[in-house]
Scaffold this active site. Structure first.
Site, mmCIF file in Angstrom:
data_model
loop_
_atom_site.group_PDB
_atom_site.id
_atom_site.type_symbol
_atom_site.label_atom_id
_atom_site.label_comp_id
_atom_site.label_asym_id
_atom_site.label_seq_id
_atom_site.Cartn_x
_atom_site.Cartn_y
_atom_site.Cartn_z
ATOM 1 N N LYS A 14 30.570 94.171 23.083
ATOM 2 C CA LYS A 14 29.197 93.686 22.863
ATOM 3 C C LYS A 14 28.664 92.953 24.089
ATOM 4 O O LYS A 14 27.518 93.164 24.490
ATOM 5 C CB LYS A 14 29.140 92.743 21.636
ATOM 6 C CG LYS A 14 29.612 93.383 20.341
ATOM 7 C CD LYS A 14 29.380 92.472 19.146
ATOM 8 C CE LYS A 14 30.214 91.202 19.141
ATOM 9 N NZ LYS A 14 31.669 91.415 18.991
ATOM 10 N N ARG A 89 26.764 86.853 11.826
ATOM 11 C CA ARG A 89 28.151 87.163 11.484
ATOM 12 C C ARG A 89 28.421 86.983 9.993
ATOM 13 O O ARG A 89 29.547 87.207 9.549
ATOM 14 C CB ARG A 89 29.070 86.227 12.256
ATOM 15 C CG ARG A 89 29.841 86.896 13.401
ATOM 16 C CD ARG A 89 30.628 85.803 14.039
ATOM 17 N NE ARG A 89 31.711 86.137 14.873
ATOM 18 C CZ ARG A 89 31.673 86.180 16.212
ATOM 19 N NH1 ARG A 89 30.541 86.061 16.856
ATOM 20 N NH2 ARG A 89 32.764 86.364 16.888
ATOM 21 N N ARG A 128 41.375 91.052 28.357
ATOM 22 C CA ARG A 128 40.319 90.074 28.681
ATOM 23 C C ARG A 128 40.903 88.664 28.786
ATOM 24 O O ARG A 128 40.489 87.875 29.624
ATOM 25 C CB ARG A 128 39.237 90.120 27.592
ATOM 26 C CG ARG A 128 38.065 89.192 27.849
ATOM 27 C CD ARG A 128 36.956 89.397 26.840
ATOM 28 N NE ARG A 128 37.313 88.974 25.494
ATOM 29 C CZ ARG A 128 36.531 89.145 24.414
ATOM 30 N NH1 ARG A 128 35.372 89.771 24.531
ATOM 31 N NH2 ARG A 128 36.914 88.724 23.234
ATOM 32 N N ARG A 134 39.906 82.290 27.809
ATOM 33 C CA ARG A 134 39.664 81.980 26.389
ATOM 34 C C ARG A 134 40.978 81.909 25.639
ATOM 35 O O ARG A 134 41.693 82.902 25.558
ATOM 36 C CB ARG A 134 38.757 83.063 25.760
ATOM 37 C CG ARG A 134 37.330 82.978 26.203
ATOM 38 C CD ARG A 134 36.489 84.066 25.573
ATOM 39 N NE ARG A 134 36.572 84.103 24.115
ATOM 40 C CZ ARG A 134 35.804 84.884 23.358
ATOM 41 N NH1 ARG A 134 34.914 85.684 23.921
ATOM 42 N NH2 ARG A 134 35.924 84.867 22.052
ATOM 43 N N ARG A 146 40.785 86.378 13.797
ATOM 44 C CA ARG A 146 39.409 86.787 14.129
ATOM 45 C C ARG A 146 39.102 88.167 13.542
ATOM 46 O O ARG A 146 37.996 88.408 13.049
ATOM 47 C CB ARG A 146 39.199 86.769 15.649
ATOM 48 C CG ARG A 146 39.046 85.346 16.181
ATOM 49 C CD ARG A 146 39.289 85.276 17.663
ATOM 50 N NE ARG A 146 38.277 85.946 18.449
ATOM 51 C CZ ARG A 146 38.496 86.376 19.711
ATOM 52 N NH1 ARG A 146 39.672 86.223 20.276
ATOM 53 N NH2 ARG A 146 37.529 86.969 20.363
HETATM 54 P P1 AMP Z 1 32.620 85.370 20.275
HETATM 55 O O1 AMP Z 1 32.473 85.002 21.703
HETATM 56 O O2 AMP Z 1 31.412 86.068 19.736
HETATM 57 O O3 AMP Z 1 33.904 86.148 20.009
HETATM 58 O O4 AMP Z 1 32.761 84.007 19.444
HETATM 59 C C1 AMP Z 1 33.823 83.095 19.671
HETATM 60 C C2 AMP Z 1 33.935 82.151 18.490
HETATM 61 O O5 AMP Z 1 32.725 81.391 18.347
HETATM 62 C C3 AMP Z 1 34.122 82.803 17.124
HETATM 63 O O6 AMP Z 1 35.496 83.112 16.875
HETATM 64 C C4 AMP Z 1 33.583 81.732 16.187
HETATM 65 O O7 AMP Z 1 34.514 80.672 16.030
HETATM 66 C C5 AMP Z 1 32.401 81.185 16.977
HETATM 67 N N1 AMP Z 1 31.149 81.946 16.683
HETATM 68 C C6 AMP Z 1 30.436 82.720 17.539
HETATM 69 N N2 AMP Z 1 29.362 83.254 16.942
HETATM 70 C C7 AMP Z 1 29.385 82.823 15.657
HETATM 71 C C8 AMP Z 1 28.563 83.048 14.520
HETATM 72 N N3 AMP Z 1 27.478 83.832 14.590
HETATM 73 N N4 AMP Z 1 28.904 82.436 13.358
HETATM 74 C C9 AMP Z 1 29.987 81.640 13.271
HETATM 75 N N5 AMP Z 1 30.818 81.394 14.293
HETATM 76 C C10 AMP Z 1 30.532 81.978 15.486
#
Ligand code: AMP
Length: 190
Positions: A14, A89, A128, A134, A146
């Site tokens: 994404k 989400r 990654r 991360r 996740r």
């Molecule tokens: P990402 O970079 O999109 O993989 O997000 C990393 C982490 O941020 C996720 O595992 C969640 O803990 C938090 N997070 C990101 N976007 C959301 C969302 N829309 N709703 C809830 N938690 C989020």
């Protein structure tokens, strides 16, 4: 306005595809994960709150996420559109986004779902993790959680858009440019 939800599990590509889309279509990128990581880096209260959830691979509460997205949309001057990456989400977030946009007289043009098999996702996340720094990419247990959270809480969001006739599925395996071309074919129909 062109408002795209780019959907898919962790590691689906994404972020990579969002970067290309904002360049081609001149729209703004709203990645909730990136916004949380920025808050974390700056040590804000929001960042501290989000960290507890992110560290475990759990979702940050809807209210917090929605408030942050609302602020981000409102901070934008004369946008041509937005690409929402990693948001919504949950179905509650999707409904809140519709309300937010409707109040401004706009809406979601469509959702693009990147379809990638689970073994490929795990391979990409591990790769990654070598450079992203991360911690949630580097720990197998966090990655497992996740993916589980994605299946249980996030997958229903695709159905929400499908019921509105707004879901397009894209095969998310292949070269970055091939996948981008498939996405553009859909976006150009909006
Ligand atoms: P990402 O970079 O999109 O993989 O997000 C990393 C982490 O941020 C996720 O595992 C969640 O803990 C938090 N997070 C990101 N976007 C959301 C969302 N829309 N709703 C809830 N938690 C989020």
């Amino acid at each position: 306005m062109l408002n795209i939800v780019l959907f898919g599990p962790p590691g689906a590509g994404k972020g990579t595809q969002s970067e290309k889309l904002i360049q081609k279509y001149g729209i703004e990128h709203i990645s909730t994960g990136d916004l949380f990581r920025k808050h974390l880096g700056e040590g804000t209260e929001l960042g501290k709150l989000a960290k507890k959830y992110m560290d475990e691979g759990n979702l940050v509460p809807d209210k917090v996420v929605i408030g942050m997205v609302d602020d981000r949309i409102n901070s934008s001057k004369d946008p041509k559109g937005f690409i929402f990456d990693g948001f919504p989400r949950t179905v509650a977030q999707a409904k809140a986004l519709d309300e937010l946009l409707n109040a401004k007289g706009i809406g979601i043009s469509g959702m693009i779902s990147l379809e990638v098999p689970e073994d490929e996702l795990r391979k990409r996340i591990k790769e990654r993790g070598k450079t992203s720094g991360r911690t949630d990419d580097q720990d197998d247990k966090k990655v497992d959680n996740r993916i589980k959270v994605y299946k249980e809480e996030t997958m229903p969001v695709a159905k929400y858009y499908e019921e509105q006739g707004k879901l397009s599925k894209i095969h998310g395996v292949g070269s970055i440019d091939e996948i981008f071309a498939s996405i553009c074919k859909v976006v150009d129909q909006y």
